[in-house]
Design an enzyme around this catalytic site. Structure first.
Site, mmCIF file in Angstrom:
data_model
loop_
_atom_site.group_PDB
_atom_site.id
_atom_site.type_symbol
_atom_site.label_atom_id
_atom_site.label_comp_id
_atom_site.label_asym_id
_atom_site.label_seq_id
_atom_site.Cartn_x
_atom_site.Cartn_y
_atom_site.Cartn_z
ATOM 1 N N LEU A 128 18.346 -38.678 1.463
ATOM 2 C CA LEU A 128 18.461 -40.379 1.095
ATOM 3 C C LEU A 128 16.990 -40.366 0.060
ATOM 4 C CD1 LEU A 128 19.275 -42.795 4.368
ATOM 5 C CD2 LEU A 128 20.434 -41.677 2.403
ATOM 6 N N ASP B 216 12.725 -49.154 18.455
ATOM 7 C CA ASP B 216 11.277 -48.326 17.851
ATOM 8 C C ASP B 216 11.057 -48.042 16.148
ATOM 9 O OD1 ASP B 216 9.324 -46.928 17.847
ATOM 10 O OD2 ASP B 216 10.139 -44.719 17.478
#
Length: 282
Positions: free
Chosen positions: A85, A187
């Protein structure tokens, strides 16, 4: 590693670039013979970590179309493969989209219980995902605070430990109104938000059924670009219970305990401040 990656993906690897390391694994960018570029995590003994991450990403994606997580291309006991990405600078409009998509993730396809049906990890530390009933405060104290308080206690004073134990003892009164379980990243500090063009994607999850305020509190822990836009868009799409800002320190206690366990006393002051703020808001 190249041969194992080729066997896992069923295609050749034309180029493999090293990107450094994180915790116990190495990071790579691979150009494949079929024209794809992929991101690869590799390790010799992190089967549980990779299995948990792959399971978490796939489970978050089950919330529905538009869930802001990348596809898991492949995973085994030594490799985790995701799309490559391209990063971009955070923009206000992207932050607002993230807030709306995070709200949908948290409120769609809710799990039946807290926890998850796989063994969890946060970084490379085991994370107890044992399922619990609808009592989030007790589940949070027993599955998130107590284990990491034990792990980090060697870096804390006895007074620090007692302070966190006070939070655990009073957690029912401190947790705010009951919330049904949500699919949460678990997280979600700013380093696990990957800004890509007109969208932000969530990576490296410790996913489980949890309290949706946890993800928002983690976004605030170490600073997230355009956080005010993220939160405003989220609250518009899925309004939060009164007093949620006062509960941010409570939700930050777990990640701060994780950081104390991983990195030592440099996070002690932040942990103590969060515990004191939590008790002060009760």
């Amino acid at each position: 590693m190249r041969g194992r990656l080729e066997r896992l993906l069923g295609t050749g690897v034309d180029a493999l670039a090293d990107l450094g390391s994180s915790h116990a694994w190495t990071l790579h960018r691979a150009s494949l013979a079929d024209g794809r570029e992929v991101f690869v995590k590799a390790a010799s003994d992190q089967a549980g970590v990779f299995a948990a991450e792959a399971a978490g990403l796939r489970w978050l994606a089950e919330a529905g179309p538009g869930t802001p997580v990348p596809e898991v291309i492949a995973a085994d006991d030594r490799l985790l493969v995701l799309p490559w990405l391209r990063s971009a600078s955070p923009a206000p409009s992207t932050a607002e989209r993230l807030g709306r998509e995070l709200a949908v993730l948290h409120t769609s396809a809710r799990p039946a219980t807290y926890g998850a049906p796989w063994e969890g990890y946060i970084a490379d530390l085991p994370l107890d995902n044992t399922s619990g009933d609808d009592d989030w405060p007790r589940w949070y104290a027993e599955r998130r605070l107590e284990p990491f308080l034990r792990l980090g206690a060697r870096h804390l004073s006895s007074a620090d430990v007692r302070l966190v134990e006070r939070v655990m003892a009073d957690v029912q009164a401190l947790a705010g109104p009951p919330e049904p379980p949500s699919r949460i990243h678990g997280d979600l500090w700013s380093g696990n938000v990957l800004w890509t063009g007109d969208r932000a994607l969530l990576i490296d999850p410790a996913a489980h059924g949890g309290h949706r305020e946890t993800d928002l509190a983690m976004l605030a822990l170490f600073g997230t670009p355009h956080l005010d836009r993220v939160l405003a868009a989220y609250d518009e799409a899925a309004p939060l219970a009164d007093g949620w800002r006062d509960r941010i320190p409570l939700h930050q206690l777990h990640p701060l305990l994780v950081h104390v366990a991983l990195f030592g006393g440099s996070y002690r002051a932040s942990l103590v401040d969060a515990a004191r703020s939590t008790l002060g808001s009760g």
